[in-house]
Motif scaffolding. Structure first.
Motif, mmCIF file in Angstrom:
data_model
loop_
_atom_site.group_PDB
_atom_site.id
_atom_site.type_symbol
_atom_site.label_atom_id
_atom_site.label_comp_id
_atom_site.label_asym_id
_atom_site.label_seq_id
_atom_site.Cartn_x
_atom_site.Cartn_y
_atom_site.Cartn_z
ATOM 1 N N MET A 1 -1.135 30.102 -41.858
ATOM 2 C CA MET A 1 -0.273 29.544 -40.820
ATOM 3 C C MET A 1 1.173 29.883 -41.133
ATOM 4 O O MET A 1 1.738 29.396 -42.098
ATOM 5 C CB MET A 1 -0.452 28.024 -40.745
ATOM 6 N N CYS A 2 1.762 30.729 -40.332
ATOM 7 C CA CYS A 2 3.180 31.069 -40.410
ATOM 8 C C CYS A 2 3.747 30.949 -39.003
ATOM 9 O O CYS A 2 3.062 30.545 -38.084
ATOM 10 C CB CYS A 2 3.368 32.495 -40.928
ATOM 11 N N ALA A 3 5.008 31.315 -38.840
ATOM 12 C CA ALA A 3 5.596 31.313 -37.507
ATOM 13 C C ALA A 3 6.484 32.531 -37.342
ATOM 14 O O ALA A 3 7.125 32.983 -38.299
ATOM 15 C CB ALA A 3 6.410 30.042 -37.265
ATOM 16 N N VAL A 4 6.518 33.059 -36.135
ATOM 17 C CA VAL A 4 7.455 34.115 -35.761
ATOM 18 C C VAL A 4 8.359 33.569 -34.664
ATOM 19 O O VAL A 4 7.979 32.668 -33.912
ATOM 20 C CB VAL A 4 6.735 35.392 -35.283
ATOM 21 N N PHE A 5 9.565 34.129 -34.576
ATOM 22 C CA PHE A 5 10.518 33.694 -33.557
ATOM 23 C C PHE A 5 11.597 34.754 -33.439
ATOM 24 O O PHE A 5 11.754 35.600 -34.331
ATOM 25 C CB PHE A 5 11.156 32.342 -33.933
ATOM 26 N N GLY A 6 12.354 34.716 -32.339
ATOM 27 C CA GLY A 6 13.442 35.664 -32.199
ATOM 28 C C GLY A 6 13.938 35.770 -30.779
ATOM 29 O O GLY A 6 13.548 34.987 -29.895
ATOM 30 N N PHE A 7 14.801 36.760 -30.541
ATOM 31 C CA PHE A 7 15.363 36.966 -29.215
ATOM 32 C C PHE A 7 15.700 38.434 -28.988
ATOM 33 O O PHE A 7 15.843 39.210 -29.929
ATOM 34 C CB PHE A 7 16.632 36.118 -29.007
ATOM 35 N N LEU A 8 15.831 38.788 -27.706
ATOM 36 C CA LEU A 8 16.402 40.067 -27.278
ATOM 37 C C LEU A 8 17.464 39.746 -26.233
ATOM 38 O O LEU A 8 17.156 39.230 -25.155
ATOM 39 C CB LEU A 8 15.336 40.979 -26.686
ATOM 40 N N ASP A 9 18.715 40.037 -26.551
ATOM 41 C CA ASP A 9 19.852 39.771 -25.671
ATOM 42 C C ASP A 9 20.263 41.096 -25.037
ATOM 43 O O ASP A 9 21.125 41.797 -25.532
ATOM 44 C CB ASP A 9 20.997 39.169 -26.501
ATOM 45 N N TYR A 10 19.636 41.439 -23.892
ATOM 46 C CA TYR A 10 19.814 42.785 -23.362
ATOM 47 C C TYR A 10 21.051 42.945 -22.476
ATOM 48 O O TYR A 10 21.448 44.069 -22.167
ATOM 49 C CB TYR A 10 18.555 43.251 -22.626
ATOM 50 N N LYS A 11 21.679 41.837 -22.096
ATOM 51 C CA LYS A 11 22.912 41.951 -21.298
ATOM 52 C C LYS A 11 24.165 41.682 -22.113
ATOM 53 O O LYS A 11 25.270 41.996 -21.670
ATOM 54 C CB LYS A 11 22.863 40.992 -20.104
ATOM 55 N N GLY A 12 24.006 41.088 -23.265
ATOM 56 C CA GLY A 12 25.165 40.797 -24.100
ATOM 57 C C GLY A 12 26.061 39.710 -23.556
ATOM 58 O O GLY A 12 27.244 39.644 -23.900
ATOM 59 N N LYS A 13 25.505 38.813 -22.738
ATOM 60 C CA LYS A 13 26.310 37.754 -22.133
ATOM 61 C C LYS A 13 26.417 36.509 -23.011
ATOM 62 O O LYS A 13 27.315 35.687 -22.819
ATOM 63 C CB LYS A 13 25.714 37.342 -20.779
ATOM 64 N N VAL B 1 14.311 26.325 -38.038
ATOM 65 C CA VAL B 1 14.062 24.967 -38.537
ATOM 66 C C VAL B 1 12.836 24.367 -37.850
ATOM 67 O O VAL B 1 11.986 23.746 -38.496
ATOM 68 C CB VAL B 1 15.311 24.088 -38.336
ATOM 69 N N ALA B 2 12.726 24.561 -36.538
ATOM 70 C CA ALA B 2 11.545 24.062 -35.830
ATOM 71 C C ALA B 2 10.275 24.744 -36.334
ATOM 72 O O ALA B 2 9.205 24.140 -36.383
ATOM 73 C CB ALA B 2 11.696 24.281 -34.328
ATOM 74 N N ALA B 3 10.405 26.009 -36.737
ATOM 75 C CA ALA B 3 9.252 26.781 -37.201
ATOM 76 C C ALA B 3 8.804 26.384 -38.601
ATOM 77 O O ALA B 3 7.735 26.810 -39.051
ATOM 78 C CB ALA B 3 9.581 28.272 -37.168
ATOM 79 N N GLU B 4 9.585 25.570 -39.296
ATOM 80 C CA GLU B 4 9.179 25.116 -40.636
ATOM 81 C C GLU B 4 7.861 24.370 -40.609
ATOM 82 O O GLU B 4 7.158 24.315 -41.620
ATOM 83 C CB GLU B 4 10.253 24.212 -41.247
ATOM 84 N N VAL B 5 7.514 23.790 -39.467
ATOM 85 C CA VAL B 5 6.266 23.053 -39.385
ATOM 86 C C VAL B 5 5.067 23.958 -39.639
ATOM 87 O O VAL B 5 3.975 23.499 -39.969
ATOM 88 C CB VAL B 5 6.157 22.345 -38.007
ATOM 89 N N ARG B 6 5.259 25.275 -39.522
ATOM 90 C CA ARG B 6 4.176 26.223 -39.775
ATOM 91 C C ARG B 6 4.369 27.019 -41.069
ATOM 92 O O ARG B 6 3.590 27.917 -41.365
ATOM 93 C CB ARG B 6 4.040 27.187 -38.589
ATOM 94 N N ASN C 1 2.252 36.842 -38.082
ATOM 95 C CA ASN C 1 1.693 35.497 -38.189
ATOM 96 C C ASN C 1 0.181 35.630 -38.161
ATOM 97 O O ASN C 1 -0.382 36.126 -37.185
ATOM 98 C CB ASN C 1 2.171 34.625 -37.023
ATOM 99 N N GLY C 2 -0.469 35.199 -39.238
ATOM 100 C CA GLY C 2 -1.924 35.266 -39.300
ATOM 101 C C GLY C 2 -2.399 35.704 -40.666
ATOM 102 O O GLY C 2 -1.642 35.749 -41.637
ATOM 103 N N VAL C 3 -3.679 36.042 -40.744
ATOM 104 C CA VAL C 3 -4.289 36.520 -41.986
ATOM 105 C C VAL C 3 -5.146 37.731 -41.658
ATOM 106 O O VAL C 3 -5.975 37.679 -40.740
ATOM 107 C CB VAL C 3 -5.169 35.432 -42.649
#
Length: 321
Positions: free
Chosen positions: A1-13, A28-33, A106-108
């Protein structure tokens, strides 16, 4: 059990300050995993940069410079390869021809040793099963959908892969593990995390203007998001477990891994629940009445729902007594 997260800011706004806050609260929210290690990767001047530490995310300051358009992140729950050796932690860097990339998983994966033999891959000091995905991708001359499709079709196990190419193209590869993706069209922003609860919990702390919609990502799909925001989906065929299950060694390993992960996930919840204002006794109570770790993880993100579940569990046990 792990977690992935992120973003893509394609307009730069969206400002760098807001994006940093977004990554902070997602991690921090992903720490639960997973609390064993935390890491991110981003592109700087056409080169990949990874930063990772064998610490829970609330103890790590995640930095990326102004102008960063995409970040992939990971919180780790160790299953193979000690987190104290930082090379075992995510994200991992790789190269396909002249292209650089970073990958978080995320996984095995259960057939990494088998694939290393079959594909004649070089030995590596990295002990993590996830790294086989990097090595398989490096067999290709390009980091593209076809190369990713080949890799995803070879590995066996549970997975979601996130892959960032050094031109800020982001790939999400969904196997049988959870993944939620939101799109803010007015902002030109994609945000993702392993679970909806992680994503929603972070967005409560970060005020992003504009409406968003959830992008459906199904098992067996590869989502490619270009640096200009174009989204394209393709599919791949996942390996089944037939030959793994009929190999006595692999069958035992697979079942042991599942048993071990379930027990370790319960231990992780007991260790970390206090951060959400929930006691170990209350988590044990929910486990006793039949809640599984996934359900408790969701409840930790919703205080009212958690209180209701605890009260119902107490009432149920009183009635049984």
């Amino acid at each position: 059990m792990c977690a992935v997260f992120g973003f893509l800011d394609y307009k730069g706004k969206t400002s760098n300050a807001v994006l940093k806050k977004l990554i902070h609260y997602l991690s921090v929210a992903a720490e639960v995993r997973g609390t064993d290690a935390t890491g991110i990767a981003y592109v700087r001047d056409g080169s990949m940069v990874t930063y990772k530490k064998p610490k829970p995310s609330h103890k790590v300051k995640l930095f990326f410079p102004r102008g960063t358009r995409s970040v992939i992140g990971h919180t780790r729950f160790t299953t193979q390869g000690s987190e104290k050796r930082n090379c075992n932690n995510h994200p991992f860097e790789g190269h396909c021809g002249t292209e650089a990339f970073a990958l978080a998983h995320n996984g095995v994966l259960y057939n990494d040793r088998e694939l290393r033999r079959e594909q004649h891959l070089p030995t590596t000091p990295i002990e993590t099963d996830s790294y086989i995905a990097v090595q398989l991708l490096e067999q290709g001359q390009q980091l593209d959908t076809e190369n990713i499709k080949r890799m995803a079709g070879l590995v066996e196990g549970s997975f979601v892969f996130t892959i960032l190419r050094n031109d800020n193209t982001l790939f999400l590869v969904k196997g049988n593990n959870p993944l939620t993706l939101y799109h803010f069209p007015a902002l030109g922003l994609y945000v993702y995390a392993s679970t909806k609860s992680i994503l929603d919990n972070a967005l409560k702390k970060v005020k992003l203007n504009g409406k968003y919609s959830e992008v459906d990502v199904s098992e067996g799909e590869i989502v490619k998001m270009s640096s200009s925001g174009n989204l394209h989906k393709s599919t791949f065929t996942m390996q089944d477990y037939i030959h793994t299950m009929f190999n006595p060694y692999n069958w035992n390993y697979l079942n042991y891994a599942k048993w071990w992960e379930a027990n370790e996930r319960e231990e992780l919840l007991l260790e970390y629940c206090g951060t959400f204002g929930v006691s170990e006794e209350e988590v044990e109570l929910l486990l006793e009445v039949g809640y599984d770790p996934d359900e408790i993880e969701e409840l930790l993100m919703d205080t009212a729902a958690m209180e209701e579940a605890i009260n119902e569990a107490k009432t149920l046990l009183q009635c049984e007594a």
